[in-house]
Design a protein around this motif. Structure first.
Motif, short mmCIF file in Angstrom:
data_model
loop_
_atom_site.label_atom_id
_atom_site.label_comp_id
_atom_site.label_asym_id
_atom_site.label_seq_id
_atom_site.Cartn_x
_atom_site.Cartn_y
_atom_site.Cartn_z
N LEU A 184 -12.13 49.90 44.29
CA LEU A 184 -11.44 51.08 44.48
C LEU A 184 -10.60 51.45 43.16
O LEU A 184 -10.20 52.59 43.20
CB LEU A 184 -10.54 51.12 45.49
N GLY A 185 -10.21 50.57 42.59
CA GLY A 185 -9.54 50.62 41.26
C GLY A 185 -8.05 50.17 41.34
O GLY A 185 -7.22 50.62 40.42
N GLY A 186 -7.71 49.31 42.29
CA GLY A 186 -6.44 48.50 42.36
C GLY A 186 -5.61 48.70 43.64
O GLY A 186 -6.15 49.58 44.37
N PRO A 187 -4.59 48.13 43.78
CA PRO A 187 -3.81 48.19 44.92
C PRO A 187 -3.35 49.49 45.42
O PRO A 187 -3.02 50.09 46.63
CB PRO A 187 -2.67 47.18 44.77
N GLN A 188 -2.94 50.36 44.24
CA GLN A 188 -2.49 51.77 44.72
C GLN A 188 -3.32 52.80 45.26
O GLN A 188 -3.15 53.81 45.79
CB GLN A 188 -2.10 52.42 43.26
N HIS A 189 -4.57 52.23 45.46
CA HIS A 189 -5.75 53.02 46.12
C HIS A 189 -5.62 52.44 47.87
O HIS A 189 -6.37 53.11 48.56
CB HIS A 189 -7.01 52.85 45.57
N GLY A 190 -4.61 51.76 48.17
CA GLY A 190 -4.15 51.72 49.63
C GLY A 190 -4.72 50.48 50.33
O GLY A 190 -4.74 50.23 51.53
N LYS B 106 -2.11 43.00 49.00
CA LYS B 106 -1.65 41.56 49.78
C LYS B 106 -0.26 41.70 49.92
O LYS B 106 0.61 42.24 49.28
CB LYS B 106 -1.93 40.65 48.69
N ILE B 107 -0.03 40.95 51.09
CA ILE B 107 1.66 41.08 51.49
C ILE B 107 1.99 40.01 52.37
O ILE B 107 0.91 39.50 53.24
CB ILE B 107 1.90 42.27 52.24
N GLN B 108 3.10 39.47 52.38
CA GLN B 108 3.31 38.29 53.28
C GLN B 108 3.47 38.47 54.65
O GLN B 108 4.04 39.86 54.91
CB GLN B 108 4.67 37.56 52.81
N SER B 109 2.76 38.00 55.58
CA SER B 109 3.10 38.22 57.20
C SER B 109 3.53 36.84 57.78
O SER B 109 3.50 35.90 57.61
CB SER B 109 1.69 38.45 57.66
N THR B 110 4.46 37.13 58.69
CA THR B 110 4.94 36.27 59.62
C THR B 110 4.57 36.48 61.06
O THR B 110 4.82 37.76 61.38
CB THR B 110 6.53 36.02 59.40
N GLU B 111 4.06 35.53 61.76
CA GLU B 111 3.69 36.03 63.04
C GLU B 111 4.14 34.88 64.12
O GLU B 111 3.96 33.66 63.97
CB GLU B 111 2.07 36.10 63.23
N TYR B 112 4.67 35.46 65.02
CA TYR B 112 5.26 34.31 66.28
C TYR B 112 4.37 34.67 67.50
O TYR B 112 3.93 35.83 67.80
CB TYR B 112 6.58 34.79 66.59
N PHE B 113 4.16 33.64 68.16
CA PHE B 113 3.32 33.90 69.41
C PHE B 113 3.95 33.02 70.69
O PHE B 113 4.52 31.78 70.41
CB PHE B 113 2.12 32.91 69.30
N ASP B 114 3.89 33.85 71.76
CA ASP B 114 4.65 33.49 72.88
C ASP B 114 3.73 32.14 73.42
O ASP B 114 4.49 31.11 73.95
CB ASP B 114 4.91 34.37 74.00
N THR B 115 2.40 32.43 73.39
CA THR B 115 1.49 31.39 73.69
C THR B 115 0.66 30.90 72.50
O THR B 115 0.21 31.77 71.62
CB THR B 115 0.56 31.82 74.83
N LYS B 116 0.76 29.43 72.42
CA LYS B 116 -0.23 29.11 70.99
C LYS B 116 -1.67 29.47 71.08
O LYS B 116 -2.49 29.44 72.18
CB LYS B 116 -0.21 27.56 71.22
N PRO B 117 -2.14 30.11 70.20
CA PRO B 117 -3.54 30.53 70.14
C PRO B 117 -4.46 29.33 70.22
O PRO B 117 -3.97 28.15 70.11
CB PRO B 117 -3.76 30.97 68.53
N SER B 118 -5.81 29.47 70.59
CA SER B 118 -6.57 28.44 70.52
C SER B 118 -6.95 27.65 69.45
O SER B 118 -6.69 28.18 68.18
CB SER B 118 -8.04 28.79 71.22
N THR C 289 -12.15 37.56 53.19
CA THR C 289 -12.43 37.31 51.82
C THR C 289 -13.26 38.08 51.06
O THR C 289 -13.43 37.74 49.80
CB THR C 289 -13.44 36.10 52.00
N ARG C 290 -13.39 39.36 51.60
CA ARG C 290 -14.15 40.34 50.42
C ARG C 290 -13.00 41.46 50.38
O ARG C 290 -13.32 42.36 49.63
CB ARG C 290 -15.40 40.87 51.27
N LEU C 291 -11.90 41.42 51.11
CA LEU C 291 -10.92 42.84 50.50
C LEU C 291 -10.54 42.81 49.11
O LEU C 291 -10.23 43.51 48.50
CB LEU C 291 -9.67 42.45 51.55
N GLN C 292 -10.55 41.72 48.50
CA GLN C 292 -10.20 41.47 47.07
C GLN C 292 -11.10 42.37 46.28
O GLN C 292 -10.61 43.05 45.47
CB GLN C 292 -10.08 40.27 46.67
N SER C 293 -12.38 42.25 46.37
CA SER C 293 -13.47 43.03 45.94
C SER C 293 -13.50 44.24 46.06
O SER C 293 -13.58 45.10 45.14
CB SER C 293 -14.85 42.09 46.30
#
Ligand SMILES: Cc1cc2nc3c(=O)[nH]c(=O)nc-3n(C[C@H](O)[C@H](O)[C@H](O)COP(=O)(O)OP(=O)(O)OC[C@H]3O[C@@H](n4cnc5c(N)ncnc54)[C@H](O)[C@@H]3O)c2cc1C
Length: 347
Positions: A82-88, A91-103, A73-77
């Motif tokens: 740092l001056g914008g996304p070009q500094h490294g 945000k990006i879409q992620s898809t995650e799959y789990f063989d076992t459901k997390p708690s 929740t603080r990475l945006q800040s």
């Protein structure tokens, strides 16, 4: 004279300095001492080798869940400062799959703050998965991000000194009162610390050129991790991994492991091959680099602890971030700095 010395210039040390400044410590009162600085590469410097993104790699210990949330929740800040996304950092879409459901604790925590958290229907998941999510994540261009964090902190007056310490007491030279120990795996060997609970979790990554892949995809098994991370502002680098090899100190890379990574990642995301410019077999991929890195793991979890030296001086230990220094390290830093400033941490 520096009132505060931070030993270590990996992501944990840099987040710690960042948090000190956020909490109104004057940058001119802070010196970072590190054997390796941003831009350097060594098997004893893990941070440049990270994938690195925000993912579900972390455990469901209540502290870790809080550290993840604090950081996400603080990475945006940070990105803004740092001056914008070009500094490294982007945000990006992620898809995650789990063989076992997390708690439930993990899922409920993630749902409370992650942007666009969506549970996937069974039909959209690979065979053998019990749970899947898609959400807005953060990806780091780790080498670039480290350099830009250093530049930002220098702009605030922080001094960086390249030096290897053999004993933690050396950091108290010149009247320093508070020393942060952010040495990662180095805490196993640094005199005055020599923490035998530290062990590395080795990883290997294969970096390919893949302009056609625009997202992160991961699959978590009980004894394996397969991940695909798009590196932002990198001229289309895609990080493919990986391994979580406990107590394995090898710095060399292995061709068999490279082939295993390529096989698993292209099965998980067939688009890597089907849209590849140079052909649709693994041999047609443009491999830019293969690298190994050692996640600084610790039996019992990270050590964030105040150790008084005498009535005026103390060491604040902040190490053991294992595979989540980027995604949880700002929360760790917040707690470490609270110990230094003698403030009851909210985390
Ligand atoms: C393959 C791989 C993929 C990863 N992917 C992710 C990911 O996607 N997301 C994520 O959050 N994390 C990821 N990680 C984990 C992340 O990289 C680590 O948690 C993080 O880099 C640890 O940072 P650190 O600052 O504790 O240690 P380091 O980066 O190792 O920094 C240690 C610092 O201490 C200094 N030092 C040590 N000993 C001494 C001494 N005696 N004197 C002076 N200086 C000293 C070193 O020079 C260095 O500056 C990944 C790691 C690997 C290997």
């Amino acid at each position: 004279m520096s009132k505060y010395v931070v030993i270590g210039s990996g992501i944990v040390g840099l987040y710690t300095v960042y948090n000190l400044i956020e909490r109104n410590v004057n940058g001119e009162e802070i010196t970072v001492i590190a054997e390796y600085l941003p831009g350097d590469e060594s098997i004893d410097y893990t941070s440049p080798y990270a994938g690195g993104n925000f993912s579900c790699i972390t455990d469901d210990h209540p502290d870790t869940l809080k550290f993840d949330k604090h950081t996400y929740t603080r990475l945006q800040s940070i990105q803004r400062r740092l001056g914008g996304p070009q500094h490294g950092l982007d945000k990006i879409q992620s898809t995650e799959y789990f063989d076992t459901k997390p708690s439930d604790a993990k899922i409920n925590s993630l749902k409370s703050y992650i942007e666009n958290y969506t549970e996937l229907p069974k039909l959209e998941m690979p065979h053998g998965c019990q749970y899947g999510i898609r959400y807005t994540s953060w990806s780091f261009n780790c080498p670039k991000f480290l350099l830009n964090m250093k530049k930002y902190l220098e702009g605030k007056g922080v001094t960086f000194v390249q030096k290897k310490l053999s004993h933690i007491s050396q950091a108290f030279a010149f009247g320093t009162k508070i020393v942060f120990n952010c040495t990662g795996n180095g805490s196993k060997y640094l005199g005055g610390v020599t923490d035998n609970k530290i062990y590395p979790t080795r990883g290997q990554v294969v970096v390919i050129k893949a302009p056609h892949i625009k997202e992160n995809v991961m699959r978590w098994g009980d004894n394996y991790a397969t991940y695909i991370i798009k590196r932002p502002y990198s001229h289309d680098q895609l990080i493919l991994g990986g391994f979580l090899q406990k107590d394995d100190w090898r710095s060399a890379t292995s061709h068999d492991e490279t082939l295993d990574i390529l096989k698993r990642t292209t099965q998980l995301l067939p688009l890597i091959l089907s849209r590849n410019t140079y052909g649709s077999s693994i041999e047609d991929l443009e491999i830019l680099r293969v690298a190994a890195g050692l996640r600084p793991s610790r039996h019992g979890g990270p050590r964030i602890e105040r150790e008084p030296i005498d009535h005026t001086k103390c060491v604040i230990h902040n190490y053991g971030a294992s595979g989540y220094g980027y995604q949880a390290g700002l929360g760790m830093a917040y707690r470490a700095v609270s110990l230094a400033l003698d403030v009851k941490p909210k985390l």
